[in-house]
Design a protein around this motif. Structure first.
Motif, short mmCIF file in Angstrom:
data_model
loop_
_atom_site.label_atom_id
_atom_site.label_comp_id
_atom_site.label_asym_id
_atom_site.label_seq_id
_atom_site.Cartn_x
_atom_site.Cartn_y
_atom_site.Cartn_z
N SER A 134 13.78 6.56 -3.61
CA SER A 134 14.32 5.33 -4.16
C SER A 134 13.21 4.49 -4.79
O SER A 134 12.01 4.69 -4.52
N TYR A 135 13.63 3.53 -5.61
CA TYR A 135 12.68 2.63 -6.26
C TYR A 135 11.97 1.75 -5.23
O TYR A 135 10.76 1.49 -5.34
N ALA A 136 12.70 1.32 -4.20
CA ALA A 136 12.10 0.46 -3.18
C ALA A 136 11.05 1.20 -2.36
O ALA A 136 10.05 0.61 -1.95
N THR A 137 11.25 2.50 -2.12
CA THR A 137 10.27 3.28 -1.38
C THR A 137 8.95 3.37 -2.13
O THR A 137 7.87 3.26 -1.55
N VAL A 138 9.02 3.56 -3.44
CA VAL A 138 7.80 3.63 -4.25
C VAL A 138 7.09 2.27 -4.23
O VAL A 138 5.86 2.20 -4.14
N ARG A 139 7.86 1.19 -4.31
CA ARG A 139 7.26 -0.14 -4.32
C ARG A 139 6.56 -0.41 -2.98
O ARG A 139 5.47 -0.99 -2.96
N ARG A 140 7.16 0.00 -1.87
CA ARG A 140 6.51 -0.21 -0.57
C ARG A 140 5.27 0.66 -0.42
O ARG A 140 4.30 0.25 0.23
N PHE A 141 5.28 1.85 -1.01
CA PHE A 141 4.11 2.72 -0.93
C PHE A 141 2.91 2.11 -1.63
O PHE A 141 1.78 2.21 -1.15
N LEU A 142 3.14 1.46 -2.77
CA LEU A 142 2.03 0.89 -3.53
C LEU A 142 1.35 -0.25 -2.79
O LEU A 142 0.18 -0.53 -3.02
N VAL A 143 2.07 -0.93 -1.92
CA VAL A 143 1.50 -2.09 -1.23
C VAL A 143 0.34 -1.68 -0.34
O VAL A 143 -0.70 -2.36 -0.29
N GLY A 144 0.46 -0.55 0.36
CA GLY A 144 -0.58 -0.16 1.30
C GLY A 144 -1.43 1.00 0.86
O GLY A 144 -2.18 1.55 1.67
N HIS A 145 -1.36 1.40 -0.40
CA HIS A 145 -2.15 2.54 -0.85
C HIS A 145 -3.61 2.15 -0.98
O HIS A 145 -3.94 1.05 -1.44
N PRO A 146 -4.55 3.04 -0.58
CA PRO A 146 -5.99 2.68 -0.65
C PRO A 146 -6.48 2.43 -2.06
O PRO A 146 -7.42 1.65 -2.26
N LEU A 147 -5.89 3.06 -3.07
CA LEU A 147 -6.31 2.78 -4.44
C LEU A 147 -5.87 1.40 -4.88
O LEU A 147 -6.53 0.73 -5.67
N THR A 148 -4.75 0.94 -4.35
CA THR A 148 -4.28 -0.41 -4.65
C THR A 148 -5.04 -1.45 -3.85
O THR A 148 -5.39 -2.51 -4.37
N ASN A 149 -5.33 -1.14 -2.58
CA ASN A 149 -6.01 -2.09 -1.70
C ASN A 149 -7.24 -1.45 -1.09
O ASN A 149 -7.24 -1.05 0.07
N PRO A 150 -8.32 -1.24 -1.84
CA PRO A 150 -9.53 -0.66 -1.26
C PRO A 150 -10.17 -1.60 -0.26
O PRO A 150 -10.09 -2.81 -0.38
N ASN A 151 -10.80 -1.00 0.76
CA ASN A 151 -11.51 -1.77 1.80
C ASN A 151 -10.59 -2.72 2.54
O ASN A 151 -11.02 -3.77 3.02
N GLY A 152 -9.29 -2.37 2.62
CA GLY A 152 -8.36 -3.20 3.37
C GLY A 152 -7.93 -4.45 2.68
O GLY A 152 -7.31 -5.31 3.29
N VAL A 153 -8.24 -4.66 1.40
CA VAL A 153 -7.83 -5.86 0.68
C VAL A 153 -6.35 -5.72 0.33
O VAL A 153 -5.95 -4.79 -0.34
N THR A 154 -5.51 -6.61 0.80
CA THR A 154 -4.08 -6.52 0.59
C THR A 154 -3.55 -7.52 -0.39
O THR A 154 -2.37 -7.52 -0.70
N GLY A 155 -4.36 -8.37 -0.92
CA GLY A 155 -3.86 -9.35 -1.87
C GLY A 155 -4.90 -10.40 -2.14
O GLY A 155 -6.01 -10.37 -1.64
#
Length: 333
Positions: A203-224
């Motif tokens: 689903s579209y929502a599953t992909v969106r949730r995956f991007l939130v915690g992906h290491p390439l999106t949030n390196p070194n634990g940076v979440t936002g």
């Protein structure tokens, strides 16, 4: 096909109309339907969801699917269990009472109220549960002790869907970051690639949730972006800039390795070192954290040298030693 919303009978039939399998998911049938008609599954699924957003995060409509396949909507809903609309509570049906979510700070007062009502009015556990809109276990805890027990740590639930498509997701993110200067793809593009190229049921929502915690999106634990401190606008701006740089430097280095000339790097060691030093300075000297120590351990010396000098020493040590030519005297002998 037309772009009408409600007049599904005006939609044209698709040339190939495979029969749905009993118990099949709607997304699986739409993918088979799209393949049979040489369409992208993401396009057909979005079109069957209808305007205005055409399916990004919206369920396909049964009337539109019936119109393009020439089948009865009730027959499709019997074959595809998730196609039927979710049942809502009717006007004559009583609504279930909503359970109140109690914060940890409010639990002592709640426990005191439950114990007071139980002592004065001698109410049962069920009556106390209905009065305070809590579970019977909470009532029994309050009657056993006036001190609320500590909240249990929340366990992270595993997602079997993500486990199946994780390699495909990582490949899509790495490929896009390498060809777009470290930029990350939008959720819509990832979702379309999973449907069209990997035949994934996600689903579209599953992909969106995956991007939130992906290491390439949030390196070194940076979440936002960090919260802005009142009266420290320049500091908050610097923090936000630093977070964005750390988030994208991995993809940037991957793109540089593929096309160094586009970034002004030739084959010389000096230009490469200058570029890496600039990237390290742009991340407040955090990109190469630990690299100097790693080189010192590898070489066994060089604590007083900079990392470019250590890299040169390591390259000289790893260079193969040329074999010496035999002398004329030795050859004659």
């Amino acid at each position: 096909m037309t772009n009408s919303v409600d007049d599904g009978d005006r939609l044209r039939l698709l040339p190939a109309r495979p029969r749905p399998k009993s118990g099949e998911s709607t997304d699986s049938y739409i993918r088979r339907l799209a393949r049979a008609n040489h369409l992208k599954p993401s396009y057909l699924r979005g079109y069957l969801a209808g305007p205005p957003d055409y399916g990004y995060g919206t369920r396909p409509r049964g009337d539109r699917l019936a119109a393009v396949t020439g089948r009865q909507q009730d027959a499709l809903e019997r074959a595809l269990p998730d196609l039927a609309p979710r049942k809502s509570t009717g006007p004559d049906e009583p609504e279930k009472p909503k359970r109140r979510v109690t914060l940890s700070a409010d639990k002592p007062a709640l426990f005191a109220a439950i114990r007071r009502d139980a002592h004065k009015e001698h109410l049962s556990v069920g009556a106390l549960s209905k009065r305070h809109h809590v579970h019977s276990r909470t009532v029994m805890q309050a009657l056993a002790s006036p001190t609320p027990p500590p909240r249990k740590p929340r366990t992270v639930k595993e997602n079997p869907v993500l486990d199946r498509i994780r390699p495909a997701l990582d490949a899509i993110l790495d490929e896009y970051a390498a060809t777009n200067g470290g930029q990350l793809p939008p959720t819509r593009l990832i979702w379309e690639k999973l449907l069209d190229e990997y035949d994934a049921d996600v689903s579209y929502a599953t992909v969106r949730r995956f991007l939130v915690g992906h290491p390439l999106t949030n390196p070194n634990g940076v979440t936002g972006t960090p919260r802005r401190t009142p009266g420290d606008f320049l500091g908050a701006t610097h923090q936000a800039l630093q977070v964005n740089i750390i988030r994208n430097h991995r993809g940037l280095l991957a793109a540089i390795r593929q096309q160094p000339a586009m970034h002004g790097i030739d084959a010389s060691f000096a230009t490469t070192t200058a570029f890496v030093l600039g990237c390290d300075a742009g991340t407040s000297w955090s990109m190469l954290a630990g690299f100097h120590e790693w080189l010192v351990v590898r070489l066994g010396r060089g604590h007083d040298l900079t990392w470019p000098a250590l890299v040169r020493h390591r390259s000289i040590r790893s260079r193969p030693t040329p074999t010496s030519k035999p002398s004329r005297h030795s050859s004659n002998s």
